[in-house]
Design an enzyme around this catalytic site. Structure first.
Site, PDB file in Angstrom:
ATOM      1  CE1 TYR A 232      -3.389   2.899   0.547  1.00 26.90           C
ATOM      2  CE2 TYR A 232      -2.188   3.412   2.702  1.00 26.90           C
ATOM      3  CZ  TYR A 232      -3.261   3.651   1.472  1.00 26.90           C
ATOM      4  OH  TYR A 232      -3.772   4.854   1.504  1.00 26.90           O
TER       5      TYR A 232
ATOM      6  CE  LYS B  86      -3.054   5.625  -1.801  1.00 29.12           C
ATOM      7  NZ  LYS B  86      -3.851   6.176  -2.548  1.00 29.12           N
TER       8      LYS B  86
HETATM    9  N1  LIG Z   1      -8.557   7.188   4.880  1.00 33.32           N
HETATM   10  C1  LIG Z   1      -7.405   7.211   5.154  1.00 33.32           C
HETATM   11  O1  LIG Z   1      -6.915   7.149   6.345  1.00 33.32           O
HETATM   12  C2  LIG Z   1      -6.586   7.599   4.146  1.00 33.32           C
HETATM   13  C3  LIG Z   1      -5.156   8.278   4.306  1.00 33.32           C
HETATM   14  C4  LIG Z   1      -4.409   8.460   3.102  1.00 33.32           C
HETATM   15  C5  LIG Z   1      -4.806   8.506   1.931  1.00 33.32           C
HETATM   16  N2  LIG Z   1      -5.994   7.911   1.844  1.00 33.32           N
HETATM   17  C6  LIG Z   1      -6.406   7.715   0.541  1.00 33.32           C
HETATM   18  O2  LIG Z   1      -7.454   8.421   0.077  1.00 33.32           O
HETATM   19  C7  LIG Z   1      -8.179   7.876  -1.023  1.00 33.32           C
HETATM   20  C8  LIG Z   1      -9.773   7.787  -0.553  1.00 33.32           C
HETATM   21  O3  LIG Z   1      -9.860   6.860   0.415  1.00 33.32           O
HETATM   22  P1  LIG Z   1     -11.095   6.717   1.515  1.00 33.32           P
HETATM   23  O4  LIG Z   1     -10.538   7.111   2.956  1.00 33.32           O
HETATM   24  O5  LIG Z   1     -12.001   8.095   0.892  1.00 33.32           O
HETATM   25  O6  LIG Z   1     -11.467   5.451   1.437  1.00 33.32           O
HETATM   26  P2  LIG Z   1     -13.112   4.765   1.204  1.00 33.32           P
HETATM   27  O7  LIG Z   1     -14.051   5.427   2.021  1.00 33.32           O
HETATM   28  O8  LIG Z   1     -12.847   3.335   1.503  1.00 33.32           O
HETATM   29  O9  LIG Z   1     -13.632   5.200  -0.334  1.00 33.32           O
HETATM   30  C9  LIG Z   1     -12.807   4.542  -1.257  1.00 33.32           C
HETATM   31  C10 LIG Z   1     -13.571   4.905  -2.617  1.00 33.32           C
HETATM   32  O10 LIG Z   1     -12.742   4.201  -3.460  1.00 33.32           O
HETATM   33  C11 LIG Z   1     -13.806   3.378  -4.126  1.00 33.32           C
HETATM   34  N3  LIG Z   1     -12.770   2.266  -5.148  1.00 33.32           N
HETATM   35  C12 LIG Z   1     -12.430   1.361  -4.155  1.00 33.32           C
HETATM   36  N4  LIG Z   1     -11.975   0.270  -5.164  1.00 33.32           N
HETATM   37  C13 LIG Z   1     -12.555   0.775  -6.468  1.00 33.32           C
HETATM   38  C14 LIG Z   1     -12.544   0.301  -7.553  1.00 33.32           C
HETATM   39  N5  LIG Z   1     -11.933  -0.747  -7.970  1.00 33.32           N
HETATM   40  N6  LIG Z   1     -13.192   0.910  -8.589  1.00 33.32           N
HETATM   41  C15 LIG Z   1     -13.659   1.959  -8.449  1.00 33.32           C
HETATM   42  N7  LIG Z   1     -13.810   2.808  -7.140  1.00 33.32           N
HETATM   43  C16 LIG Z   1     -13.057   1.957  -6.216  1.00 33.32           C
HETATM   44  C17 LIG Z   1     -14.899   3.038  -3.297  1.00 33.32           C
HETATM   45  O11 LIG Z   1     -16.023   2.760  -4.057  1.00 33.32           O
HETATM   46  P3  LIG Z   1     -16.637   1.249  -4.293  1.00 33.32           P
HETATM   47  O12 LIG Z   1     -16.477   0.439  -3.034  1.00 33.32           O
HETATM   48  O13 LIG Z   1     -18.324   1.817  -4.294  1.00 33.32           O
HETATM   49  O14 LIG Z   1     -15.991   1.051  -5.487  1.00 33.32           O
HETATM   50  C18 LIG Z   1     -14.779   4.365  -2.555  1.00 33.32           C
HETATM   51  O15 LIG Z   1     -15.908   5.148  -2.862  1.00 33.32           O
HETATM   52  C19 LIG Z   1      -7.564   6.664  -1.235  1.00 33.32           C
HETATM   53  O16 LIG Z   1      -6.830   6.700  -2.395  1.00 33.32           O
HETATM   54  C20 LIG Z   1      -6.768   6.336   0.127  1.00 33.32           C
HETATM   55  O17 LIG Z   1      -5.802   5.501  -0.408  1.00 33.32           O
HETATM   56  C21 LIG Z   1      -6.968   7.542   2.909  1.00 33.32           C
END
Ligand SMILES: NC(=O)c1ccc[n+]([C@@H]2O[C@H](COP(=O)([O-])OP(=O)(O)OC[C@H]3O[C@@H](n4cnc5c(N)ncnc54)[C@H](OP(=O)(O)O)[C@@H]3O)[C@@H](O)[C@H]2O)c1
Length: 270
Positions: A159, A163
Site C-alpha cells: 500500500y 502511494k
Molecule cells: N482514509 C485514510 O486514512 C486515508 C489516508 C491517506 C490516504 N487515503 C487515500 O484516500 C483515498 C480515498 O480513501 P477513503 O479514505 O475515502 O476510502 P473509502 O472511504 O474506502 O473510499 C474509497 C472509495 O474508492 C472506491 N473504490 C475502491 N475500489 C474501487 C475500484 N476498484 N473501482 C472504483 N472505485 C473503487 C470506493 O467505492 P466502491 O466500493 O463503491 O467501488 C470508495 O468510493 C484513497 O486513495 C486512499 O488510499 C486515505
C-alpha cells in the site's frame, strides 16, 4: 479565488472517483456546493445514485454516475468514454484502497488489484485528463498520496509503495503541466474516518474528517505540490522529516503494528 473564478478555472464539470464513500464523497459534495457539475465514479451504483440524489437536492447542479471497477481496463475506459462529451476541468482521483498485515499472508490478487486501482487507473486517468486540460489551457487534478508514501511501511508495504508512486507522479506532473495551465496536487492525509479502515483492516485511533481533507486540498490546489491536510498529518510528517529513511521505516512499522494489532491476533488464533 471567488466561486466564479473557481468555475472558470476548473469547471464546469468535475470528475470524482471514489465518490461513493469517504473522501471522494466529501469532495463531490463540496465541489457541488461551489457550483460544479459532478461526475461520480465508483463500483457501487446504488451508493453513487444516493450521493447524486443528495447533491441534486442540495445544490441543483447536474450529476452523472459511472459505476465502474477501476481495477479493470474496461472500467477506466468507461470513465474516459462517458466523460468525453463533457467539459471537464478537474479530476479528483480519490478511488483507492489499502491492504494491511504481513506480506507473507496477504492475498496476491488483492495486492495486484490495489496496484491496478491505486496506480494504473490513476496514471491512465491523469494522462487522459491532462491532455484534455492542456488542450483547453486550464484545469487541475488532485491525486491521493498518503503520509505513508515517504518511506517503506512494514505491514502495509505494498500500500505504501502504491502511494509513493502517486506522490512521485504528482510531483513530476505538477512541474511538467504548469506551463499548460494544469494544476496538479498530491493530497497526502494521515488517518481519515472513512470506509478505508474497515476495508484495509487497519485500526485508526485519532483520525480526521473527510470534510477537513477537502478543505485543506482545495485551499492548496494551484498553490502547492503536496498538501498534508490536518494537524495530525503535519505533525507526523514534520517529526519524521529530519530522520534517515531507515529510521522512518522503523517508526512507521511500529505505528502500523499498532494499527494492525487485532488483525495479527485474529490471524494467530486461526
Ligand atoms: N482514509 C485514510 O486514512 C486515508 C489516508 C491517506 C490516504 N487515503 C487515500 O484516500 C483515498 C480515498 O480513501 P477513503 O479514505 O475515502 O476510502 P473509502 O472511504 O474506502 O473510499 C474509497 C472509495 O474508492 C472506491 N473504490 C475502491 N475500489 C474501487 C475500484 N476498484 N473501482 C472504483 N472505485 C473503487 C470506493 O467505492 P466502491 O466500493 O463503491 O467501488 C470508495 O468510493 C484513497 O486513495 C486512499 O488510499 C486515505
Amino acid at each position: 479565488m471567488t466561486a466564479q473564478k473557481w468555475l472558470d478555472r476548473y469547471g464546469p464539470w468535475v470528475v470524482v472517483t471514489g465518490a461513493s464513500d469517504g473522501i471522494g464523497r466529501a469532495f463531490a459534495g463540496a465541489l457541488a456546493d461551489r457550483g460544479f457539475n459532478v461526475v461520480l465514479v465508483a463500483r457501487r451504483a446504488t451508493a453513487l445514485a444516493d450521493v447524486a440524489a443528495a447533491i441534486a437536492r442540495r445544490n441543483g447542479v447536474a450529476t452523472r454516475t459511472i459505476a465502474a471497477d477501476l481495477g479493470t481496463a474496461e472500467g477506466v475506459l468507461a470513465v474516459i468514454n462517458q466523460t468525453a462529451a463533457l467539459d471537464v476541468g478537474l479530476l479528483v482521483a480519490a478511488a483507492g484502497f489499502g491492504t494491511a498485515g504481513p506480506f507473507l499472508t496477504t492475498n496476491l490478487d488483492d495486492e495486484l488489484d490495489m496496484i491496478d486501482v491505486n496506480c494504473r487507473a490513476v496514471a491512465a486517468l491523469a494522462k487522459m485528463f491532462a491532455a484534455r486540460f492542456a488542450a483547453r489551457g486550464r484545469g487541475g487534478m488532485i491525486l491521493f498520496g498518503s503520509i505513508v508514501a515517504y518511506q517503506g511501511v512494514p505491514n502495509a508495504a505494498n500500500y505504501a509503495a502504491t502511494k509513493a508512486y502517486v506522490q512521485t507522479l504528482a510531483e513530476g506532473l505538477r512541474q511538467e503541466l504548469k506551463r499548460s495551465g494544469v494544476d496538479v496536487l498530491s493530497c497526502a492525509p494521515g488517518p481519515v474516518h472513512s470506509g478505508f479502515a474497515a476495508r484495509s483492516r487497519m485500526e485508526m485511533g485519532a483520525a480526521m474528517l473527510p470534510d477537513d481533507v477537502v478543505t485543506g486540498a482545495l485551499a492548496a490546489l494551484g498553490r502547492k505540490t503536496t498538501v498534508w491536510p490536518g494537524i495530525l498529518s503535519k505533525i507526523l510528517i514534520g517529526s519524521l522529516a529530519t530522520l534517515p529513511r531507515f529510521a522512518r521505516t522503523a517508526i512507521m512499522g511500529r505505528i502500523m503494528a499498532g494499527m494492525t494489532k487485532r488483525l495479527h491476533e485474529s490471524q494467530s488464533q486461526t
